[in-house]
Design a protein around this motif. Sequence first.
Motif, PDB file in Angstrom:
ATOM      1  N   ARG A 174       0.834  -1.208   0.000  1.00  0.00           N
ATOM      2  CA  ARG A 174       0.000   0.000   0.000  1.00  0.00           C
ATOM      3  C   ARG A 174       0.869   1.258   0.000  1.00  0.00           C
ATOM      4  NH1 ARG A 174      -4.776  -1.605  -1.910  1.00  0.00           N
ATOM      5  NH2 ARG A 174      -5.757  -3.191  -0.615  1.00  0.00           N
ATOM      6  N   LEU A 175       1.959   1.237   0.754  1.00  0.00           N
ATOM      7  CA  LEU A 175       2.849   2.397   0.798  1.00  0.00           C
ATOM      8  C   LEU A 175       3.451   2.670  -0.572  1.00  0.00           C
ATOM      9  CD1 LEU A 175       4.646   1.775   4.214  1.00  0.00           C
ATOM     10  CD2 LEU A 175       3.161   3.710   3.652  1.00  0.00           C
ATOM     11  N   VAL A 176       3.816   1.620  -1.272  1.00  0.00           N
ATOM     12  CA  VAL A 176       4.368   1.792  -2.623  1.00  0.00           C
ATOM     13  C   VAL A 176       3.305   2.382  -3.540  1.00  0.00           C
ATOM     14  CG1 VAL A 176       5.232   0.562  -4.653  1.00  0.00           C
ATOM     15  CG2 VAL A 176       6.131   0.006  -2.386  1.00  0.00           C
ATOM     16  N   GLU A 177       2.061   1.885  -3.438  1.00  0.00           N
ATOM     17  CA  GLU A 177       0.970   2.440  -4.248  1.00  0.00           C
ATOM     18  C   GLU A 177       0.761   3.915  -3.933  1.00  0.00           C
ATOM     19  OE1 GLU A 177      -2.590   0.217  -3.744  1.00  0.00           O
ATOM     20  OE2 GLU A 177      -1.653  -1.710  -4.190  1.00  0.00           O
ATOM     21  N   LEU A 178       0.974   4.254  -2.672  1.00  0.00           N
ATOM     22  CA  LEU A 178       0.787   5.633  -2.226  1.00  0.00           C
ATOM     23  C   LEU A 178       1.927   6.546  -2.676  1.00  0.00           C
ATOM     24  CD1 LEU A 178      -1.248   7.259  -0.479  1.00  0.00           C
ATOM     25  CD2 LEU A 178       0.189   6.718   1.495  1.00  0.00           C
ATOM     26  N   GLY A 179       3.035   5.938  -3.129  1.00  0.00           N
ATOM     27  CA  GLY A 179       4.207   6.719  -3.518  1.00  0.00           C
ATOM     28  C   GLY A 179       5.094   7.075  -2.341  1.00  0.00           C
ATOM     29  N   ALA A 180       4.833   6.467  -1.194  1.00  0.00           N
ATOM     30  CA  ALA A 180       5.659   6.712  -0.001  1.00  0.00           C
ATOM     31  C   ALA A 180       6.799   5.699  -0.003  1.00  0.00           C
ATOM     32  CB  ALA A 180       4.814   6.590   1.255  1.00  0.00           C
ATOM     33  N   PHE A 181       7.709   5.862  -0.972  1.00  0.00           N
ATOM     34  CA  PHE A 181       8.769   4.879  -1.166  1.00  0.00           C
ATOM     35  C   PHE A 181       9.729   4.827   0.023  1.00  0.00           C
ATOM     36  CE2 PHE A 181       7.923   6.531  -5.602  1.00  0.00           C
ATOM     37  CZ  PHE A 181       7.013   5.531  -5.907  1.00  0.00           C
ATOM     38  N   ASP A 182       9.994   5.978   0.637  1.00  0.00           N
ATOM     39  CA  ASP A 182      10.891   5.984   1.788  1.00  0.00           C
ATOM     40  C   ASP A 182      10.294   5.215   2.955  1.00  0.00           C
ATOM     41  OD1 ASP A 182       8.861   7.833   2.027  1.00  0.00           O
ATOM     42  OD2 ASP A 182      10.097   9.366   2.998  1.00  0.00           O
ATOM     43  N   ALA A 183       9.012   5.428   3.219  1.00  0.00           N
ATOM     44  CA  ALA A 183       8.353   4.716   4.318  1.00  0.00           C
ATOM     45  C   ALA A 183       8.296   3.216   4.036  1.00  0.00           C
ATOM     46  CB  ALA A 183       6.945   5.261   4.524  1.00  0.00           C
ATOM     47  N   TYR A 219      13.725   6.857  -6.629  1.00  0.00           N
ATOM     48  CA  TYR A 219      13.363   8.168  -6.083  1.00  0.00           C
ATOM     49  C   TYR A 219      14.613   8.933  -5.651  1.00  0.00           C
ATOM     50  CZ  TYR A 219      11.189  11.585  -2.935  1.00  0.00           C
ATOM     51  OH  TYR A 219      10.793  12.737  -2.304  1.00  0.00           O
ATOM     52  N   LEU A 220      15.528   8.245  -4.978  1.00  0.00           N
ATOM     53  CA  LEU A 220      16.774   8.872  -4.541  1.00  0.00           C
ATOM     54  C   LEU A 220      17.631   9.291  -5.733  1.00  0.00           C
ATOM     55  CD1 LEU A 220      17.600   6.420  -1.615  1.00  0.00           C
ATOM     56  CD2 LEU A 220      16.978   8.838  -1.375  1.00  0.00           C
ATOM     57  N   THR A 221      17.616   8.495  -6.783  1.00  0.00           N
ATOM     58  CA  THR A 221      18.358   8.833  -7.999  1.00  0.00           C
ATOM     59  C   THR A 221      17.846  10.136  -8.584  1.00  0.00           C
ATOM     60  OG1 THR A 221      18.828   6.518  -8.520  1.00  0.00           O
ATOM     61  CG2 THR A 221      18.888   8.079 -10.355  1.00  0.00           C
ATOM     62  N   ARG A 222      16.542  10.310  -8.597  1.00  0.00           N
ATOM     63  CA  ARG A 222      15.952  11.542  -9.127  1.00  0.00           C
ATOM     64  C   ARG A 222      16.325  12.753  -8.278  1.00  0.00           C
ATOM     65  NH1 ARG A 222      10.134  10.607  -8.676  1.00  0.00           N
ATOM     66  NH2 ARG A 222       9.988  12.686  -9.603  1.00  0.00           N
ATOM     67  N   LEU A 223      16.571  12.507  -6.978  1.00  0.00           N
ATOM     68  CA  LEU A 223      16.974  13.595  -6.090  1.00  0.00           C
ATOM     69  C   LEU A 223      18.477  13.869  -6.148  1.00  0.00           C
ATOM     70  CD1 LEU A 223      14.865  12.759  -2.885  1.00  0.00           C
ATOM     71  CD2 LEU A 223      14.371  14.484  -4.637  1.00  0.00           C
ATOM     72  N   GLY A 224      19.203  13.031  -6.879  1.00  0.00           N
ATOM     73  CA  GLY A 224      20.652  13.203  -6.978  1.00  0.00           C
ATOM     74  C   GLY A 224      21.419  12.631  -5.806  1.00  0.00           C
ATOM     75  N   LEU A 228      23.069   6.969  -1.543  1.00  0.00           N
ATOM     76  CA  LEU A 228      21.924   6.302  -0.929  1.00  0.00           C
ATOM     77  C   LEU A 228      21.183   5.433  -1.947  1.00  0.00           C
ATOM     78  CD1 LEU A 228      20.299   8.932   1.474  1.00  0.00           C
ATOM     79  CD2 LEU A 228      21.244   6.701   2.079  1.00  0.00           C
ATOM     80  N   ALA A 229      21.092   5.933  -3.171  1.00  0.00           N
ATOM     81  CA  ALA A 229      20.432   5.153  -4.223  1.00  0.00           C
ATOM     82  C   ALA A 229      21.192   3.856  -4.475  1.00  0.00           C
ATOM     83  CB  ALA A 229      20.344   5.980  -5.502  1.00  0.00           C
ATOM     84  N   ALA A 230      22.520   3.933  -4.498  1.00  0.00           N
ATOM     85  CA  ALA A 230      23.329   2.732  -4.714  1.00  0.00           C
ATOM     86  C   ALA A 230      23.142   1.734  -3.582  1.00  0.00           C
ATOM     87  CB  ALA A 230      24.799   3.121  -4.844  1.00  0.00           C
ATOM     88  N   HIS A 231      23.060   2.247  -2.350  1.00  0.00           N
ATOM     89  CA  HIS A 231      22.866   1.369  -1.191  1.00  0.00           C
ATOM     90  C   HIS A 231      21.551   0.603  -1.302  1.00  0.00           C
ATOM     91  CE1 HIS A 231      22.705  -0.097   2.902  1.00  0.00           C
ATOM     92  NE2 HIS A 231      21.578   0.562   3.115  1.00  0.00           N
ATOM     93  N   ARG A 262      12.547   6.900 -14.501  1.00  0.00           N
ATOM     94  CA  ARG A 262      11.870   7.538 -15.640  1.00  0.00           C
ATOM     95  C   ARG A 262      10.353   7.370 -15.528  1.00  0.00           C
ATOM     96  NH1 ARG A 262      16.467   5.353 -18.335  1.00  0.00           N
ATOM     97  NH2 ARG A 262      15.303   3.474 -18.944  1.00  0.00           N
ATOM     98  N   LEU A 263       9.925   6.198 -15.081  1.00  0.00           N
ATOM     99  CA  LEU A 263       8.492   5.956 -14.938  1.00  0.00           C
ATOM    100  C   LEU A 263       7.894   6.851 -13.854  1.00  0.00           C
ATOM    101  CD1 LEU A 263       5.995   4.328 -15.695  1.00  0.00           C
ATOM    102  CD2 LEU A 263       6.701   2.581 -14.039  1.00  0.00           C
ATOM    103  N   GLN A 264       8.609   7.030 -12.758  1.00  0.00           N
ATOM    104  CA  GLN A 264       8.123   7.915 -11.695  1.00  0.00           C
ATOM    105  C   GLN A 264       7.966   9.345 -12.200  1.00  0.00           C
ATOM    106  OE1 GLN A 264      10.588   7.635  -8.193  1.00  0.00           O
ATOM    107  NE2 GLN A 264      10.262   5.431  -7.952  1.00  0.00           N
ATOM    108  N   GLU A 265       8.919   9.805 -12.975  1.00  0.00           N
ATOM    109  CA  GLU A 265       8.839  11.160 -13.529  1.00  0.00           C
ATOM    110  C   GLU A 265       7.638  11.288 -14.451  1.00  0.00           C
ATOM    111  OE1 GLU A 265      12.553  11.840 -15.441  1.00  0.00           O
ATOM    112  OE2 GLU A 265      13.639  12.269 -13.562  1.00  0.00           O
ATOM    113  N   THR A 266       7.421  10.284 -15.281  1.00  0.00           N
ATOM    114  CA  THR A 266       6.284  10.305 -16.212  1.00  0.00           C
ATOM    115  C   THR A 266       4.968  10.348 -15.445  1.00  0.00           C
ATOM    116  OG1 THR A 266       7.540   9.051 -17.853  1.00  0.00           O
ATOM    117  CG2 THR A 266       5.143   9.072 -18.077  1.00  0.00           C
TER     118      THR A 266
END
Length: 276
Positions: A174-183, A219-224, A228-231, A262-266
């Motif tokens: 549900r969190l992923v559906e909500l876009g709360a990827f960090d949570a 998400y972290l990749t998009r934030l630069g 953290l993205a690699a981890h 890319r999909l998240q941005e779209t």
Amino acid sequence: LRSSAEVRGDAHGRLSERLALSWRGACEYELTRASALSAVPLGANDSAVALLLGADGAAAPADWLMACLVAGAVSPEAQAAAVERAAEQLVAAGDLHAAVTLLVLIGGGEAACAKLQARGRWHEAAALAKTALDGDARARVVRRWAEELAAHGELSRATEVLASEGLWEEAVERLVELGAFDAAALLVCAVRDAHAAARPGEPFRFRGAARAFLEYAAYLTRLGLDDLAAHHTDLAAAAGDDGTAEQMSREEAAQVVQQMARLQETQELALQDSQQ
């Protein structure tokens, strides 16, 4: 004085006449009730149950409860059937609380929860489930509530409901559906750490772990935030595909992360356009 067999025979005869009249609708409530009560000493409990459950009017609920009691003298199956019918009639008469209580008494707690949920009493159903049901049945009740919340766009609340029952995999979904990827990623890590503490050395399997880590890495990749993205990309590769024993390579995980970014941005652009 007549013999007991003769008395019983006459009583059965009068009872048959009363039953025929009541089933044809040709007698009043009091006659029907008297017929039912007369049937019990004669051992005609099935007939008594049928008459009592067929009662209507202001005093009918008391007769329905009596029917449940008499049915217990027939068999457990007869009593369960009588309680189910009485519960339906009590609900129709506006006494939901009595119906729920009856069902719980015969071990029908899940059915009682379903009746509460059907009338929008979600909190009461959840409270009953947590006190009267075992794990699997309780989880089914909680899932129905979460599905209802999600259907009305309350994904955050649905996640809380699932987590309250320890349905962690579904909560992460549900969190992923909500876009709360960090949570979602943090919840997977918390469950993983708790598993390691409780069952050291036992492999950790978590359906949806890989996707949660991949979505968060994207998400972290998009934030630069490349480190953290690699981890989290490494965590996704180690988790495997949906927590199974099959693991993707680090390179495959990195490719998926780029695609997800890319999909998240779209998706975000599409959402912004729809809101304008």
